[in-house]
Design an enzyme around this catalytic site. Structure first.
Site, PDB file in Angstrom:
ATOM      1  N   CYS A   3     -19.806  24.705   2.163  1.00  6.85           N
ATOM      2  CA  CYS A   3     -20.549  24.943   3.403  1.00  6.85           C
ATOM      3  C   CYS A   3     -21.571  23.824   3.564  1.00  6.85           C
ATOM      4  CB  CYS A   3     -21.181  26.330   3.434  1.00  6.85           C
ATOM      5  SG  CYS A   3     -22.451  26.613   2.190  1.00  6.85           S
ATOM      6  N   ASN A   6     -24.838  24.836   0.687  1.00  2.00           N
ATOM      7  CA  ASN A   6     -24.425  25.354  -0.635  1.00  2.00           C
ATOM      8  C   ASN A   6     -25.487  26.291  -1.236  1.00  2.00           C
ATOM      9  OD1 ASN A   6     -23.651  24.119  -3.976  1.00  2.00           O
ATOM     10  ND2 ASN A   6     -22.644  25.749  -2.887  1.00  2.00           N
ATOM     11  N   CYS A   8     -26.087  29.520   0.871  1.00  2.00           N
ATOM     12  CA  CYS A   8     -25.836  30.829   1.507  1.00  2.00           C
ATOM     13  C   CYS A   8     -24.367  31.241   1.428  1.00  2.00           C
ATOM     14  CB  CYS A   8     -26.297  30.807   2.968  1.00  2.00           C
ATOM     15  SG  CYS A   8     -28.074  30.538   3.173  1.00  2.00           S
ATOM     16  N   ARG A   9     -23.507  30.556   2.189  1.00  2.00           N
ATOM     17  CA  ARG A   9     -22.109  31.020   2.311  1.00  2.00           C
ATOM     18  C   ARG A   9     -21.229  30.633   1.134  1.00  2.00           C
ATOM     19  NH1 ARG A   9     -21.269  28.197   7.980  1.00  2.00           N
ATOM     20  NH2 ARG A   9     -22.742  26.810   6.915  1.00  2.00           N
ATOM     21  N   SER A  10     -21.207  29.352   0.783  1.00  5.44           N
ATOM     22  CA  SER A  10     -20.264  28.952  -0.279  1.00  5.44           C
ATOM     23  C   SER A  10     -20.598  29.545  -1.646  1.00  5.44           C
ATOM     24  CB  SER A  10     -20.086  27.427  -0.334  1.00  5.44           C
ATOM     25  OG  SER A  10     -21.304  26.759  -0.520  1.00  5.44           O
ATOM     26  N   ASP A 113     -23.055  30.450  10.007  1.00 11.95           N
ATOM     27  CA  ASP A 113     -24.190  30.156   9.132  1.00 11.95           C
ATOM     28  C   ASP A 113     -25.246  31.255   9.269  1.00 11.95           C
ATOM     29  OD1 ASP A 113     -26.279  29.099   7.759  1.00 11.95           O
ATOM     30  OD2 ASP A 113     -26.201  27.133   8.721  1.00 11.95           O
TER      31      ASP A 113
END
Ligand code: 4NP
Length: 140
Positions: A3, A6, A8-10, A113
């Site tokens: 993401c 690196n 939050c999402r990934s 995001d």
């Protein structure tokens, strides 16, 4: 799993995919990275860590890093969260073999995001979990 930050999402995607791979007795190497360097060396965003913990997954030991060209050699598939990640990673591809490894985690949809909206962490977790389940189903 890639993401922007690196944090939050990934990191969630790394934790969820590792968890599901283990559950399915798959010996997969799963890692995550970002395309932006603001948080390199830091742990995941607390909101991601808390959301993962609620679902029984510990991502607190992860450390933020940048995506690097050698990731194309190390990994069979590079999953990205949104179309900005997609174009950023495709811009780093050296040849068609690299390009062919890059896919949106959700196939044709994006993982939005959640950085500026606390309420998005739980829905984002659910999207990532569903995406990872679909990937495992399609690959095993
Ligand atoms: P991520 O979220 O890409 O899901 O890790 C973000 C984290 C940090 C920033 C942007 C997005 N940032 O601008 O610092």
């Amino acid at each position: 799993m890639v993401c922007l930050g690196n944090i939050c999402r990934s990191p969630l995607a790394e934790g969820v995919m590792q968890h599901l791979a283990k559950e399915n007795n798959l010996n997969w190497q799963v890692d995550s990275a970002g395309t932006g360097d603001w948080h390199v060396g830091q742990g995941p965003d607390r909101r991601s860590t808390n959301t993962a913990r609620k679902h029984g997954i510990d991502i607190s030991g992860q450390v933020c890093r940048l995506f690097r060209i050698s990731d194309f050699d190390v990994f069979d598939v590079i999953f990205v969260m949104d179309r900005n990640n997609l174009s950023d990673i495709l811009a780093m591809a050296r040849h068609e073999a690299d390009t062919g490894k890059v896919k949106l985690l959700l196939g044709d949809k994006i993982v939005p995001d959640p950085y500026f909206d606390d309420a998005q962490f739980e829905p984002v977790f659910k999207m990532i979990e569903e995406g990872c389940r679909e990937i495992i189903k399609s690959l095993i």
